[in-house]
Write an enzyme that holds these catalytic residues in place. Structure first.
Site, short mmCIF file in Angstrom:
data_model
loop_
_atom_site.label_atom_id
_atom_site.label_comp_id
_atom_site.label_asym_id
_atom_site.label_seq_id
_atom_site.Cartn_x
_atom_site.Cartn_y
_atom_site.Cartn_z
N HIS A 1 7.06 0.42 11.04
CA HIS A 1 6.63 0.59 9.86
C HIS A 1 5.58 1.71 9.75
O HIS A 1 5.37 2.48 9.00
CB HIS A 1 5.97 -0.95 9.47
CG HIS A 1 5.28 -1.05 8.24
ND1 HIS A 1 4.41 -2.16 7.69
CD2 HIS A 1 5.19 -0.06 7.35
CE1 HIS A 1 4.06 -1.91 6.51
NE2 HIS A 1 4.61 -0.74 6.34
N GLU B 1 -2.78 6.16 9.21
CA GLU B 1 -1.74 5.25 8.46
C GLU B 1 -1.62 3.96 9.50
O GLU B 1 -1.17 2.89 8.77
CB GLU B 1 -0.45 6.23 8.54
CG GLU B 1 -0.61 7.47 7.76
CD GLU B 1 -0.83 7.02 6.14
OE1 GLU B 1 -0.14 6.03 5.97
OE2 GLU B 1 -1.43 7.71 5.63
N GLU C 1 -2.60 -3.31 5.03
CA GLU C 1 -1.47 -3.72 4.26
C GLU C 1 -0.81 -5.02 4.62
O GLU C 1 -0.61 -5.87 3.98
CB GLU C 1 -0.35 -2.54 4.31
CG GLU C 1 0.97 -3.01 3.39
CD GLU C 1 1.96 -1.59 3.31
OE1 GLU C 1 3.22 -2.41 3.78
OE2 GLU C 1 1.64 -0.61 3.44
N GLU D 1 7.38 4.99 9.96
CA GLU D 1 7.78 5.45 8.40
C GLU D 1 6.52 6.10 7.73
O GLU D 1 7.03 6.95 7.14
CB GLU D 1 8.15 4.12 7.84
CG GLU D 1 8.55 4.40 6.22
CD GLU D 1 8.12 3.26 5.45
OE1 GLU D 1 7.54 3.53 4.32
OE2 GLU D 1 8.28 2.03 5.77
N HIS D 2 5.25 5.45 7.91
CA HIS D 2 4.19 6.03 7.18
C HIS D 2 3.80 7.25 7.81
O HIS D 2 3.62 8.44 7.03
CB HIS D 2 2.82 5.00 7.31
CG HIS D 2 3.02 4.03 6.07
ND1 HIS D 2 2.00 3.87 5.30
CD2 HIS D 2 3.79 2.85 6.12
CE1 HIS D 2 2.39 2.88 4.47
NE2 HIS D 2 3.63 2.16 5.14
#
Length: 517
Positions: A62, A138, A163, A65-66
């Site tokens: 994850h 991130e 998040e 990806e950012h």
């Protein structure tokens, strides 16, 4: 359809009901697979996906990806994707992290714009800059509560960290992660691919780099395209701008079969609930591990079975859950999960009490046995099969271009080394199902084989706890206080300097220059 010289043609298939032809190619040098859906449409779609199989819950896939989208070799700017979103004529731009793959899709109706975006996507995925500051921004970092004041407490920051802290505050998310942790005791699905907030700070920058080098490689990639651009033009860009700079990787990434249980598992865990009254806040869910999702026949059968049992209030299992009085209603986790290598089926109730667990399980199993004994009205099964066919073929209004919907229909099968052409062309399977459902024992036999006689079953009871939030916050503050107490003067200054550097980076004004669209 002629391929570029760097690719070998493997096969093709015309799907008349969709007015498309699907082609499969393999890159000679790296082994990268390319599936092209040729269609007489001017909206072209590109997607590159990588098998990403985390071995823990630190959120590496994850966070990668950012971070991969924060600048690359040819576009060394802070946020090329945000800038392209503002200036591009794209009809879709995004990135997805699933439990075992990460995908980067876009769509555009303008060819120059499409190739501009292709430049950015190929460079971002295969030649990402992965700046340590972007990892801090991130992923995760520590800062002083007042960035310039080392006398204030340390706090965790980071886009993915925050998040996932928000996501995992949802009871449904906790319920899903708990269920999959027990349904999949050994494979990658055991872990939270998005990242558990308590685990994310354990991920190091070096581990992110290692994951990128091993996973974001053409040998581990699947390319999927849709539209009217000639395939050799697409492949020339892919080869010249990315694939030609790699050799084949010796690493083969895959998800093995899960080790099956010989008897059902029953667990009780807790979730954070800050309500004054904790009564009627318990969740109960039953989950079963089913066959592989790359078996297209089993996949469609599982979808049909799920619809027959749970689609609406007249469906036998949903009707039982709604009228049982054991909870306030069916769980949001009711249905089929088909994106993993092995499918899972689940049903449950919410708004219940802990002591209703056994009664809930008995209700579900008795209901299923009742369907086996009494059968199902053929007209209802035919109606559900018709609805399944429509759902597989309709152009939905969910914001995804039609071409991307087709690509996503075949992506999971491609990632798991199945047959994405069969996953897209479901006509033969639908015809087979129309014949099979004429047998009154067909649906009962599926229930018996996949559910009643399947020992790989997990019952999860998730009860509310009004102390978890306080205990988690206290543990986090204690860990940060210990970390602060161990900082040297140089490390304290480094924390302050990083906060300044990140703030300055956010203020940068940058541009990407392309030929005009």
């Amino acid at each position: 359809m002629n391929a570029h010289a760097s690719f070998d043609f493997l096969r093709s298939q015309v799907i008349q009901s969709l007015d498309i032809e699907v082609f499969e190619y393999k890159h000679r040098k790296t082994g990268a697979l390319h599936y092209h859906i040729a269609a007489n449409r001017d909206e072209n779609v590109f997607l590159v996906a990588f098998r990403t199989v985390p071995e823990d819950s630190r959120g590496v896939a994850h966070i990668l990806e950012h971070t991969a989208l924060c600048g690359s070799e040819r576009f060394p700017v802070r946020d090329p994707f945000f800038m392209m979103t503002r200036r591009s004529l794209n009809t879709f731009m995004n990135a997805f992290t699933s439990s075992d793959w990460t995908a980067y899709p876009f769509a555009s109706q303008n060819r120059k714009d499409f190739f501009n975006l292709l430049d950015v996507y190929l460079d971002a995925t295969f030649f990402s800059r992965l700046d340590p500051l972007d990892f801090a921004q991130e992923g995760h970092r520590v800062e002083f509560e007042k960035a310039d004041d080392p006398s204030t407490p340390l706090v965790y920051k980071g886009v993915v960290f925050n998040e996932m802290k928000g996501a995992m505050s949802s009871p449904s998310s906790v319920l899903w992660q708990t269920l999959t942790r027990y349904l999949f005791p050994e494979t990658t699905y055991h872990h939270n691919s998005g990242g558990e907030p308590a685990c994310i700070p354990d991920l190091t920058y070096e581990q992110l780099l290692d994951f990128y080098k091993s996973h974001y490689h053409p040998t581990n990639a699947v390319f999927m395209t849709f539209g009217d651009i000639p395939v050799e033009v697409l492949q020339e860009k892919m080869h010249e701008q990315a694939l030609n700079r790699f050799e084949a990787s010796p690493i083969t990434l895959s998800v093995p079969d899960e080790k099956r249980y010989f008897s059902p598992v029953r667990v009780e865990e807790a979730y954070a609930c800050d309500e004054a009254d904790l009564s009627e806040h318990t969740h109960h869910v039953l989950g079963w591990l089913l066959p592989k999702s790359i078996d297209t026949e089993a996949l469609m059968e599982a979808h049909l079975l799920s619809r027959v049992l749970l689609d609406n209030s007249s469906s036998p299992l949903r009707a039982a859950l709604e009228s049982s009085g054991l909870g306030s209603g069916p769980s949001p986790l009711c249905g089929l999960e088909d994106s993993n290598r092995e499918m899972s089926f689940m049903c449950g109730i919410e708004g219940s009490e802990v002591d209703k667990a056994s009664e809930f399980e008995t209700l579900v199993l008795d209901t299923l046995q009742g369907v086996v004994d009494e059968g199902v009205d053929l007209r209802m099964v035919e109606a559900q099969l018709h609805q399944l066919e429509l759902s597989q073929r309709e152009i939905t209004g969910d914001g995804y271009p039609f071409g991307l919907q087709l690509i996503l229909a075949g992506l999971s099968s491609a990632i798991h080394r199945g047959d994405p052409l069969a996953a897209i062309n479901i006509d033969p399977i639908l015809e087979m199902l129309r014949n099979k459902i004429q047998d009154p024992q067909y649906i009962p036999s599926l229930i018996k084989r996949w559910l009643l006689d399947n020992p790989h079953r997990v019952r999860v009871t998730l009860r509310p706890d009004d102390q978890i939030s306080r205990l988690k916050d206290a543990a986090e503050k204690e860990a940060l206080a210990l970390k602060k107490s161990q900082l040297t003067p140089d490390e304290i200054q480094a924390v302050i300097d990083q906060a300044h550097a990140l703030e300055a980076r956010q203020q940068q004004v940058t541009m990407i220059r392309f030929c005009p669209v």
